[in-house]
Scaffold this active site. Structure first.
Site, PDB file in Angstrom:
ATOM      1  N   HIS A  73      -2.704  -1.368   6.172  1.00 49.66           N
ATOM      2  CA  HIS A  73      -2.688   0.009   5.682  1.00 49.66           C
ATOM      3  C   HIS A  73      -4.088   0.361   5.213  1.00 49.66           C
ATOM      4  O   HIS A  73      -4.800  -0.490   4.653  1.00 49.66           O
ATOM      5  CB  HIS A  73      -1.730   0.171   4.498  1.00 49.66           C
ATOM      6  CG  HIS A  73      -0.303  -0.128   4.822  1.00 49.66           C
ATOM      7  ND1 HIS A  73       0.394   0.532   5.799  1.00 49.66           N
ATOM      8  CD2 HIS A  73       0.571  -1.013   4.271  1.00 49.66           C
ATOM      9  CE1 HIS A  73       1.631   0.071   5.844  1.00 49.66           C
ATOM     10  NE2 HIS A  73       1.760  -0.879   4.938  1.00 49.66           N
ATOM     11  N   SER A 130       4.450   2.214  12.467  1.00 50.74           N
ATOM     12  CA  SER A 130       5.101   0.920  12.226  1.00 50.74           C
ATOM     13  C   SER A 130       6.147   1.072  11.130  1.00 50.74           C
ATOM     14  O   SER A 130       5.921   1.778  10.142  1.00 50.74           O
ATOM     15  CB  SER A 130       4.062  -0.123  11.809  1.00 50.74           C
ATOM     16  OG  SER A 130       3.071  -0.278  12.812  1.00 50.74           O
ATOM     17  N   CYS A 161       2.346  -6.921  13.510  1.00 50.12           N
ATOM     18  CA  CYS A 161       3.732  -7.256  13.897  1.00 50.12           C
ATOM     19  C   CYS A 161       3.747  -8.236  15.062  1.00 50.12           C
ATOM     20  O   CYS A 161       4.599  -8.183  15.954  1.00 50.12           O
ATOM     21  CB  CYS A 161       4.522  -5.992  14.215  1.00 50.12           C
ATOM     22  SG  CYS A 161       4.743  -4.945  12.768  1.00 50.12           S
TER      23      CYS A 161
END
Length: 224
Positions: A73, A130, A161
């Site tokens: 992030h 996501s 991921c």
């Protein structure tokens, strides 16, 4: 569902507010609410994730409760944390989040969709949003991150991921100019409607007890 923009935040600060609101919703002290934010640079790893998917340890790294693996992030990314008492199957709820993002991107002229075998929202074979959810006491929290102006190269810190960093794409890379706040709030509004709830913008969080728990970053040796 109330919707609150909390500005740019340190991850641990937003996490504590989210946890406090989660406890309050679970106890019936407040109703459904979605926090909308933009984080300072951070990596989080979900409960089924692996720390070896973190490649570069130059920002704080946190182990968190959500599903999924490693994600990054940072500024230029709209993050929406719905804190919602579940009255739908979990799959239906996650589908609603994806649908809300797809519809929001559609208002900007971006044709996005789902990808078989993968969660999140995709533009072709590139991932633009996501999703990672946690559920405790039948209340869902954590949420979705949408790449607005963030440089996809920032994801080189991780295998996002479990996928190559080159998988990621942003609205800016697609030639779309948008504000993080606007994208996040519109996504939260559309999610409320997908769930049959009424969106309501608020300017400050409900007064609820604050959890004492604090989130600590993972500490590892960084090789020069």
């Amino acid at each position: 569902m109330k919707i609150l923009w909390i500005g740019r935040t340190q991850y641990a600060e937003a996490w504590r507010l989210m946890k406090s609101l989660h406890c309050a919703v679970a106890q019936g002290l407040t109703g459904d609410i979605a926090l909308v934010t933009e984080h300072e640079p951070v990596v989080t790893v979900g409960k089924h994730g692996r720390l070896n998917n973190v490649i570069k340890w130059d920002v704080p790294v946190y182990l968190v409760e959500r599903g999924g693996d490693a994600t990054y992030h940072g500024p230029g990314q709209a993050v929406v944390y719905p804190i919602v008492a579940l009255r739908w199957p979990l799959k239906r709820y996650i589908d609603a989040i994806e649908d809300a993002v797809i519809k929001t991107l559609g208002t900007y002229g971006i044709l996005a969709g789902k990808k078989q075998g993968h969660r999140g929202v995709w533009v072709g074979d590139r991932k633009i949003a996501s999703i990672g959810i946690a559920v405790e006491n039948n209340v869902a929290y954590h949420g979705v991150a949408i790449n607005v102006t963030i440089d996809p190269r920032e994801f080189a810190r991780i295998n996002p991921c479990g996928l190559p960093a080159s998988t990621m794409i942003s609205m800016k890379e697609l030639g779309v100019v948008a504000e993080v706040r606007d994208v996040g709030i519109e996504t939260a509004k559309k999610l409320a409607l997908e769930l049959g709830l009424t969106p309501e913008l608020i300017s400050k969080p409900p007064e609820v007890p604050q959890v004492a728990e604090e989130l600590k970053p993972v500490r590892v040796a960084i090789n020069a």
